[in-house]
Design a protein around this motif. Structure first.
Motif, PDB file in Angstrom:
ATOM      1  N   ARG A  88      44.776  20.338  -1.385  1.00 35.60           N
ATOM      2  CA  ARG A  88      45.059  20.007  -2.794  1.00 35.60           C
ATOM      3  C   ARG A  88      46.470  19.469  -2.948  1.00 35.60           C
ATOM      4  O   ARG A  88      46.705  18.538  -3.718  1.00 35.60           O
ATOM      5  CB  ARG A  88      44.842  21.240  -3.674  1.00 35.60           C
ATOM      6  CG  ARG A  88      43.348  21.555  -3.740  1.00 35.60           C
ATOM      7  CD  ARG A  88      42.894  22.452  -4.835  1.00 35.60           C
ATOM      8  NE  ARG A  88      43.412  22.125  -6.129  1.00 35.60           N
ATOM      9  CZ  ARG A  88      43.771  23.045  -7.032  1.00 35.60           C
ATOM     10  NH1 ARG A  88      43.662  24.324  -6.736  1.00 35.60           N
ATOM     11  NH2 ARG A  88      44.217  22.689  -8.209  1.00 35.60           N
ATOM     12  N   VAL A  89      47.429  20.017  -2.185  1.00 34.02           N
ATOM     13  CA  VAL A  89      48.809  19.503  -2.227  1.00 34.02           C
ATOM     14  C   VAL A  89      48.843  18.082  -1.685  1.00 34.02           C
ATOM     15  O   VAL A  89      49.589  17.231  -2.186  1.00 34.02           O
ATOM     16  CB  VAL A  89      49.764  20.432  -1.429  1.00 34.02           C
ATOM     17  CG1 VAL A  89      51.108  19.772  -1.196  1.00 34.02           C
ATOM     18  CG2 VAL A  89      49.931  21.757  -2.138  1.00 34.02           C
ATOM     19  N   LEU A  90      48.025  17.803  -0.683  1.00 33.07           N
ATOM     20  CA  LEU A  90      47.993  16.466  -0.092  1.00 33.07           C
ATOM     21  C   LEU A  90      47.281  15.446  -0.977  1.00 33.07           C
ATOM     22  O   LEU A  90      47.237  14.264  -0.638  1.00 33.07           O
ATOM     23  CB  LEU A  90      47.308  16.513   1.278  1.00 33.07           C
ATOM     24  CG  LEU A  90      48.103  17.232   2.371  1.00 33.07           C
ATOM     25  CD1 LEU A  90      47.249  17.382   3.631  1.00 33.07           C
ATOM     26  CD2 LEU A  90      49.389  16.479   2.698  1.00 33.07           C
ATOM     27  N   GLY A  91      46.688  15.903  -2.084  1.00 29.69           N
ATOM     28  CA  GLY A  91      46.090  14.964  -3.024  1.00 29.69           C
ATOM     29  C   GLY A  91      44.580  14.986  -3.103  1.00 29.69           C
ATOM     30  O   GLY A  91      43.990  14.194  -3.837  1.00 29.69           O
ATOM     31  N   PHE A  92      43.944  15.834  -2.349  1.00 28.65           N
ATOM     32  CA  PHE A  92      42.486  15.934  -2.431  1.00 28.65           C
ATOM     33  C   PHE A  92      42.105  16.594  -3.752  1.00 28.65           C
ATOM     34  O   PHE A  92      42.786  17.489  -4.234  1.00 28.65           O
ATOM     35  CB  PHE A  92      41.921  16.771  -1.269  1.00 28.65           C
ATOM     36  CG  PHE A  92      41.884  16.044   0.038  1.00 28.65           C
ATOM     37  CD1 PHE A  92      40.733  15.398   0.443  1.00 28.65           C
ATOM     38  CD2 PHE A  92      42.994  16.022   0.872  1.00 28.65           C
ATOM     39  CE1 PHE A  92      40.684  14.741   1.663  1.00 28.65           C
ATOM     40  CE2 PHE A  92      42.955  15.363   2.071  1.00 28.65           C
ATOM     41  CZ  PHE A  92      41.802  14.720   2.472  1.00 28.65           C
ATOM     42  N   SER A  93      41.001  16.159  -4.306  1.00 29.50           N
ATOM     43  CA  SER A  93      40.542  16.741  -5.569  1.00 29.50           C
ATOM     44  C   SER A  93      39.856  18.082  -5.310  1.00 29.50           C
ATOM     45  O   SER A  93      39.474  18.391  -4.184  1.00 29.50           O
ATOM     46  CB  SER A  93      39.562  15.789  -6.257  1.00 29.50           C
ATOM     47  OG  SER A  93      38.365  15.705  -5.510  1.00 29.50           O
ATOM     48  N   ASP A  94      39.713  18.848  -6.388  1.00 30.02           N
ATOM     49  CA  ASP A  94      38.995  20.125  -6.279  1.00 30.02           C
ATOM     50  C   ASP A  94      37.590  19.898  -5.731  1.00 30.02           C
ATOM     51  O   ASP A  94      37.096  20.654  -4.903  1.00 30.02           O
ATOM     52  CB  ASP A  94      38.876  20.795  -7.653  1.00 30.02           C
ATOM     53  CG  ASP A  94      40.171  21.414  -8.117  1.00 30.02           C
ATOM     54  OD1 ASP A  94      41.106  21.512  -7.322  1.00 30.02           O
ATOM     55  OD2 ASP A  94      40.234  21.801  -9.305  1.00 30.02           O
ATOM     56  N   LEU A 172      42.935  28.758  -7.988  1.00 35.81           N
ATOM     57  CA  LEU A 172      43.785  28.786  -6.795  1.00 35.81           C
ATOM     58  C   LEU A 172      45.021  27.923  -7.032  1.00 35.81           C
ATOM     59  O   LEU A 172      44.924  26.727  -7.293  1.00 35.81           O
ATOM     60  CB  LEU A 172      42.986  28.259  -5.587  1.00 35.81           C
ATOM     61  CG  LEU A 172      43.656  28.305  -4.227  1.00 35.81           C
ATOM     62  CD1 LEU A 172      43.876  29.750  -3.802  1.00 35.81           C
ATOM     63  CD2 LEU A 172      42.791  27.596  -3.200  1.00 35.81           C
ATOM     64  N   SER A 173      46.161  28.560  -6.955  1.00 34.15           N
ATOM     65  CA  SER A 173      47.421  27.840  -7.143  1.00 34.15           C
ATOM     66  C   SER A 173      47.920  27.341  -5.794  1.00 34.15           C
ATOM     67  O   SER A 173      48.201  28.144  -4.898  1.00 34.15           O
ATOM     68  CB  SER A 173      48.466  28.771  -7.770  1.00 34.15           C
ATOM     69  OG  SER A 173      49.736  28.176  -7.721  1.00 34.15           O
ATOM     70  N   PRO A 174      48.046  26.026  -5.629  1.00 31.07           N
ATOM     71  CA  PRO A 174      48.513  25.500  -4.342  1.00 31.07           C
ATOM     72  C   PRO A 174      49.898  26.025  -3.966  1.00 31.07           C
ATOM     73  O   PRO A 174      50.153  26.329  -2.805  1.00 31.07           O
ATOM     74  CB  PRO A 174      48.546  23.986  -4.554  1.00 31.07           C
ATOM     75  CG  PRO A 174      47.623  23.732  -5.693  1.00 31.07           C
ATOM     76  CD  PRO A 174      47.678  24.950  -6.547  1.00 31.07           C
ATOM     77  N   VAL A 175      50.766  26.171  -4.920  1.00 28.60           N
ATOM     78  CA  VAL A 175      52.129  26.634  -4.634  1.00 28.60           C
ATOM     79  C   VAL A 175      52.107  28.077  -4.141  1.00 28.60           C
ATOM     80  O   VAL A 175      52.725  28.410  -3.133  1.00 28.60           O
ATOM     81  CB  VAL A 175      53.021  26.478  -5.888  1.00 28.60           C
ATOM     82  CG1 VAL A 175      54.409  27.047  -5.647  1.00 28.60           C
ATOM     83  CG2 VAL A 175      53.096  25.022  -6.302  1.00 28.60           C
TER      84      VAL A 175
END
Length: 182
Positions: A88-94, A172-175
């Motif tokens: 998700r951080v790399l830009g993939f969608s949910d 889910l929080s990526p951070v």
């Protein structure tokens, strides 16, 4: 005094009611019955027992299969939490991240169905030989729709578990997930 335990009588089926009534009039005759009636009654009784047993065992198998599939999805989600957050951080969608998790778990479930079907058939065959007696012989008959039902149960369980994980994926929080790895 002669004691007779069993007497077989061959009679015209049309006259059996009259014969049975006449036999019932004898005080020393404990009972008289038609073999086909006894056989039909036996089959009905065994049929009821088999239906109840099938329902109970089917219910247990449904609960176990649902639990196993649900646990598989939850464990995969837990183990892949960090990877999913990274994607998700790399830009993939949910949706893409969820698709990867769903595909992985679906492949595992599909691969488990074949050995499960083979082991189930083996268990039934072994049980049939174990139960076999001189009086009753239970043949091994597994209809193809039984395997279809097992697949549907696995698919529905998988879908329900994935829906549960879909909701969790949104929260889910990526951070937080990336910081937890440190």
């Amino acid at each position: 005094s002669i004691s007779i335990n069993l007497l077989s009588l061959q009679a015209d089926p049309k006259r059996w009611k009259a014969i049975q009534k006449r036999l019932d009039d004898f005080p020393d005759v404990a009972g008289a019955g038609i073999k086909t009636d006894r056989l039909r009654s036996f089959n009905q009784t065994v049929g009821k027992i088999v239906k109840v047993s099938t329902f109970v065992l089917g219910s247990f198998s449904l609960i176990i299969a649902t639990g196993v599939v649900f646990n598989l999805v939850r464990v995969s989600f837990s183990e892949r939490g960090w990877e999913m957050a990274s994607l998700r951080v790399l830009g993939f969608s949910d949706r893409s991240v969820f698709g990867l998790l769903g595909a992985e778990v679906a492949i595992q479930v599909l691969l488990a169905l074949v050995p499960g079907a083979i082991l189930g058939w083996g268990w039934v065959s072994w049980s049939s030989k174990w139960i076999h007696s001189e009086g009753v012989d239970f043949p091994v008959i597994i209809n193809p729709d039984t395997y279809g039902r097992a697949g549907v149960i696995a698919a529905v369980s998988l879908a329900a578990a994935l829906i549960s994980c879909w909701r969790k994926l949104h929260s889910l929080s990526p951070v937080k997930a990336l910081k937890a790895r440190e």
